[in-house]
Design a protein around this motif. Structure first.
Motif, PDB file in Angstrom:
ATOM      1  N   SER A  42       0.834  -1.200   0.000  1.00 32.21           N
ATOM      2  CA  SER A  42       0.000   0.000   0.000  1.00 32.21           C
ATOM      3  C   SER A  42       0.869   1.251   0.000  1.00 32.21           C
ATOM      4  O   SER A  42       0.603   2.211  -0.737  1.00 32.21           O
ATOM      5  CB  SER A  42      -0.914  -0.006   1.233  1.00 32.21           C
ATOM      6  OG  SER A  42      -1.688   1.163   1.275  1.00 32.21           O
ATOM      7  N   SER A  43       1.930   1.231   0.780  1.00 33.65           N
ATOM      8  CA  SER A  43       2.842   2.377   0.855  1.00 33.65           C
ATOM      9  C   SER A  43       3.565   2.586  -0.472  1.00 33.65           C
ATOM     10  O   SER A  43       3.772   3.720  -0.905  1.00 33.65           O
ATOM     11  CB  SER A  43       3.857   2.162   1.977  1.00 33.65           C
ATOM     12  OG  SER A  43       3.199   2.007   3.211  1.00 33.65           O
ATOM     13  N   GLY A  44       3.964   1.498  -1.128  1.00 31.78           N
ATOM     14  CA  GLY A  44       4.657   1.593  -2.416  1.00 31.78           C
ATOM     15  C   GLY A  44       3.779   2.167  -3.505  1.00 31.78           C
ATOM     16  O   GLY A  44       4.223   2.979  -4.320  1.00 31.78           O
ATOM     17  N   ARG A  45       2.519   1.739  -3.530  1.00 32.01           N
ATOM     18  CA  ARG A  45       1.588   2.297  -4.523  1.00 32.01           C
ATOM     19  C   ARG A  45       1.400   3.794  -4.286  1.00 32.01           C
ATOM     20  O   ARG A  45       1.385   4.579  -5.227  1.00 32.01           O
ATOM     21  CB  ARG A  45       0.236   1.578  -4.459  1.00 32.01           C
ATOM     22  CG  ARG A  45       0.234   0.211  -5.105  1.00 32.01           C
ATOM     23  CD  ARG A  45      -1.172  -0.341  -5.274  1.00 32.01           C
ATOM     24  NE  ARG A  45      -1.920  -0.383  -4.040  1.00 32.01           N
ATOM     25  CZ  ARG A  45      -1.988  -1.438  -3.225  1.00 32.01           C
ATOM     26  NH1 ARG A  45      -1.346  -2.541  -3.528  1.00 32.01           N
ATOM     27  NH2 ARG A  45      -2.700  -1.385  -2.120  1.00 32.01           N
ATOM     28  N   GLN A  46       1.272   4.172  -3.015  1.00 37.22           N
ATOM     29  CA  GLN A  46       1.099   5.586  -2.681  1.00 37.22           C
ATOM     30  C   GLN A  46       2.340   6.374  -3.074  1.00 37.22           C
ATOM     31  O   GLN A  46       2.249   7.449  -3.644  1.00 37.22           O
ATOM     32  CB  GLN A  46       0.789   5.727  -1.188  1.00 37.22           C
ATOM     33  CG  GLN A  46       0.356   7.112  -0.772  1.00 37.22           C
ATOM     34  CD  GLN A  46       1.503   8.006  -0.359  1.00 37.22           C
ATOM     35  OE1 GLN A  46       2.562   7.537   0.036  1.00 37.22           O
ATOM     36  NE2 GLN A  46       1.305   9.291  -0.476  1.00 37.22           N
ATOM     37  N   ALA A  47       3.515   5.832  -2.814  1.00 32.19           N
ATOM     38  CA  ALA A  47       4.767   6.519  -3.155  1.00 32.19           C
ATOM     39  C   ALA A  47       4.920   6.697  -4.658  1.00 32.19           C
ATOM     40  O   ALA A  47       5.544   7.652  -5.117  1.00 32.19           O
ATOM     41  CB  ALA A  47       5.960   5.742  -2.595  1.00 32.19           C
ATOM     42  N   ALA A  48       4.343   5.785  -5.441  1.00 32.27           N
ATOM     43  CA  ALA A  48       4.426   5.876  -6.897  1.00 32.27           C
ATOM     44  C   ALA A  48       3.357   6.790  -7.474  1.00 32.27           C
ATOM     45  O   ALA A  48       3.261   6.943  -8.687  1.00 32.27           O
ATOM     46  CB  ALA A  48       4.316   4.483  -7.521  1.00 32.27           C
ATOM     47  N   GLY A  49       2.537   7.381  -6.610  1.00 33.04           N
ATOM     48  CA  GLY A  49       1.555   8.350  -7.072  1.00 33.04           C
ATOM     49  C   GLY A  49       0.161   7.818  -7.296  1.00 33.04           C
ATOM     50  O   GLY A  49      -0.670   8.500  -7.887  1.00 33.04           O
ATOM     51  N   GLY A  75       7.172  -5.739  -0.226  1.00 30.01           N
ATOM     52  CA  GLY A  75       5.895  -5.222  -0.708  1.00 30.01           C
ATOM     53  C   GLY A  75       6.025  -3.811  -1.256  1.00 30.01           C
ATOM     54  O   GLY A  75       5.476  -3.486  -2.308  1.00 30.01           O
ATOM     55  N   PHE A  76       6.774  -2.974  -0.546  1.00 30.49           N
ATOM     56  CA  PHE A  76       6.961  -1.592  -0.990  1.00 30.49           C
ATOM     57  C   PHE A  76       7.617  -1.558  -2.363  1.00 30.49           C
ATOM     58  O   PHE A  76       7.109  -0.917  -3.290  1.00 30.49           O
ATOM     59  CB  PHE A  76       7.805  -0.819   0.026  1.00 30.49           C
ATOM     60  CG  PHE A  76       7.993   0.623  -0.327  1.00 30.49           C
ATOM     61  CD1 PHE A  76       7.082   1.573   0.114  1.00 30.49           C
ATOM     62  CD2 PHE A  76       9.059   1.042  -1.113  1.00 30.49           C
ATOM     63  CE1 PHE A  76       7.233   2.918  -0.214  1.00 30.49           C
ATOM     64  CE2 PHE A  76       9.223   2.375  -1.444  1.00 30.49           C
ATOM     65  CZ  PHE A  76       8.309   3.311  -0.992  1.00 30.49           C
ATOM     66  N   ARG A  77       8.751  -2.242  -2.510  1.00 29.42           N
ATOM     67  CA  ARG A  77       9.497  -2.199  -3.774  1.00 29.42           C
ATOM     68  C   ARG A  77       8.692  -2.785  -4.932  1.00 29.42           C
ATOM     69  O   ARG A  77       8.646  -2.216  -6.028  1.00 29.42           O
ATOM     70  CB  ARG A  77      10.823  -2.928  -3.627  1.00 29.42           C
ATOM     71  CG  ARG A  77      11.866  -2.148  -2.849  1.00 29.42           C
ATOM     72  CD  ARG A  77      13.210  -2.855  -2.843  1.00 29.42           C
ATOM     73  NE  ARG A  77      13.162  -4.157  -2.193  1.00 29.42           N
ATOM     74  CZ  ARG A  77      13.218  -4.351  -0.874  1.00 29.42           C
ATOM     75  NH1 ARG A  77      13.332  -3.321  -0.069  1.00 29.42           N
ATOM     76  NH2 ARG A  77      13.178  -5.556  -0.374  1.00 29.42           N
ATOM     77  N   GLN A  78       8.060  -3.922  -4.704  1.00 32.45           N
ATOM     78  CA  GLN A  78       7.343  -4.580  -5.792  1.00 32.45           C
ATOM     79  C   GLN A  78       6.122  -3.788  -6.236  1.00 32.45           C
ATOM     80  O   GLN A  78       5.892  -3.603  -7.440  1.00 32.45           O
ATOM     81  CB  GLN A  78       6.936  -5.988  -5.376  1.00 32.45           C
ATOM     82  CG  GLN A  78       8.131  -6.913  -5.261  1.00 32.45           C
ATOM     83  CD  GLN A  78       7.753  -8.280  -4.759  1.00 32.45           C
ATOM     84  OE1 GLN A  78       6.656  -8.756  -5.003  1.00 32.45           O
ATOM     85  NE2 GLN A  78       8.669  -8.926  -4.060  1.00 32.45           N
ATOM     86  N   ALA A  81       7.158  -0.514  -7.990  1.00 30.55           N
ATOM     87  CA  ALA A  81       7.643  -0.784  -9.349  1.00 30.55           C
ATOM     88  C   ALA A  81       6.496  -1.148 -10.284  1.00 30.55           C
ATOM     89  O   ALA A  81       6.454  -0.681 -11.433  1.00 30.55           O
ATOM     90  CB  ALA A  81       8.685  -1.898  -9.322  1.00 30.55           C
ATOM     91  N   MET A  82       5.560  -1.983  -9.809  1.00 29.00           N
ATOM     92  CA  MET A  82       4.427  -2.353 -10.664  1.00 29.00           C
ATOM     93  C   MET A  82       3.594  -1.136 -11.024  1.00 29.00           C
ATOM     94  O   MET A  82       3.169  -0.982 -12.173  1.00 29.00           O
ATOM     95  CB  MET A  82       3.553  -3.407  -9.978  1.00 29.00           C
ATOM     96  CG  MET A  82       4.169  -4.789  -9.980  1.00 29.00           C
ATOM     97  SD  MET A  82       3.066  -6.136  -9.470  1.00 29.00           S
ATOM     98  CE  MET A  82       2.411  -5.576  -7.933  1.00 29.00           C
ATOM     99  N   ARG A  83       3.381  -0.250 -10.071  1.00 27.75           N
ATOM    100  CA  ARG A  83       2.596   0.961 -10.328  1.00 27.75           C
ATOM    101  C   ARG A  83       3.321   1.872 -11.322  1.00 27.75           C
ATOM    102  O   ARG A  83       2.728   2.413 -12.249  1.00 27.75           O
ATOM    103  CB  ARG A  83       2.320   1.682  -9.016  1.00 27.75           C
ATOM    104  CG  ARG A  83       1.618   2.994  -9.145  1.00 27.75           C
ATOM    105  CD  ARG A  83       0.258   2.830  -9.759  1.00 27.75           C
ATOM    106  NE  ARG A  83      -0.213   4.149 -10.156  1.00 27.75           N
ATOM    107  CZ  ARG A  83      -1.432   4.412 -10.519  1.00 27.75           C
ATOM    108  NH1 ARG A  83      -2.318   3.455 -10.538  1.00 27.75           N
ATOM    109  NH2 ARG A  83      -1.775   5.614 -10.873  1.00 27.75           N
ATOM    110  N   GLU A  84       4.625   2.046 -11.130  1.00 26.05           N
ATOM    111  CA  GLU A  84       5.391   2.897 -12.043  1.00 26.05           C
ATOM    112  C   GLU A  84       5.424   2.306 -13.445  1.00 26.05           C
ATOM    113  O   GLU A  84       5.314   3.037 -14.435  1.00 26.05           O
ATOM    114  CB  GLU A  84       6.801   3.114 -11.502  1.00 26.05           C
ATOM    115  CG  GLU A  84       6.826   4.026 -10.289  1.00 26.05           C
ATOM    116  CD  GLU A  84       8.173   4.098  -9.603  1.00 26.05           C
ATOM    117  OE1 GLU A  84       9.071   3.295  -9.928  1.00 26.05           O
ATOM    118  OE2 GLU A  84       8.333   4.965  -8.722  1.00 26.05           O
ATOM    119  N   ASN A  85       5.554   0.993 -13.552  1.00 27.58           N
ATOM    120  CA  ASN A  85       5.538   0.342 -14.861  1.00 27.58           C
ATOM    121  C   ASN A  85       4.181   0.523 -15.530  1.00 27.58           C
ATOM    122  O   ASN A  85       4.107   0.755 -16.742  1.00 27.58           O
ATOM    123  CB  ASN A  85       5.876  -1.142 -14.746  1.00 27.58           C
ATOM    124  CG  ASN A  85       7.332  -1.380 -14.467  1.00 27.58           C
ATOM    125  OD1 ASN A  85       8.181  -0.527 -14.711  1.00 27.58           O
ATOM    126  ND2 ASN A  85       7.651  -2.543 -13.919  1.00 27.58           N
TER     127      ASN A  85
END
Length: 118
Positions: A42-49, A75-78, A81-85
């Motif tokens: 959840s944090s990674g998706r938020q960080a990716a915008g 979870g954060f990294r994956q 990255a998926m959101r940014e891709n």
């Protein structure tokens, strides 16, 4: 190797109906890892915008529980990255659509000139 297994788990999860948490536990990951993965994702998706997703991190647990901390980091990294891709893919597709429309318009104009020229 451990991270490869986690990545494979996430990719399989996307195709299924089971929650990430349930899927990780079913694959033998400790519940603390699955909890951390959910929070980190959840944090990674938020960080990716992403609009969906919020920053979640149980800091006391992160500092004391290695399984939670590792799950959170994975979870954060994956998910980041998926959101940014996905964002890059969406951007590329929208530009392709614009080029396709411009090409079609040029083709139609050229055809019209050819049919109406004396």
């Amino acid at each position: 190797m451990w991270r490869c297994v986690a990545v494979a788990g996430v990719l399989l999860l996307i195709a299924g109906c089971q929650s990430t948490h349930e899927d990780l536990i079913a694959k033998g990951y400790p519940p603390a890892f699955a909890d951390g993965f959910d929070d980190g994702c959840s944090s990674g998706r938020q960080a990716a915008g992403a609009i969906t997703g919020e920053f979640r991190k149980n800091v006391p647990r992160y500092l004391k529980d290695n399984n939670y901390a590792e799950g959170w980091g994975d979870g954060f990294r994956q998910c980041q990255a998926m959101r940014e891709n996905q964002d890059r893919e969406d951007h590329r597709n929208s530009h392709w659509d614009e080029r396709e429309k411009a090409w079609q318009q040029q083709k139609d104009q050229d055809a019209a000139r050819a049919y109406h020229s004396p």
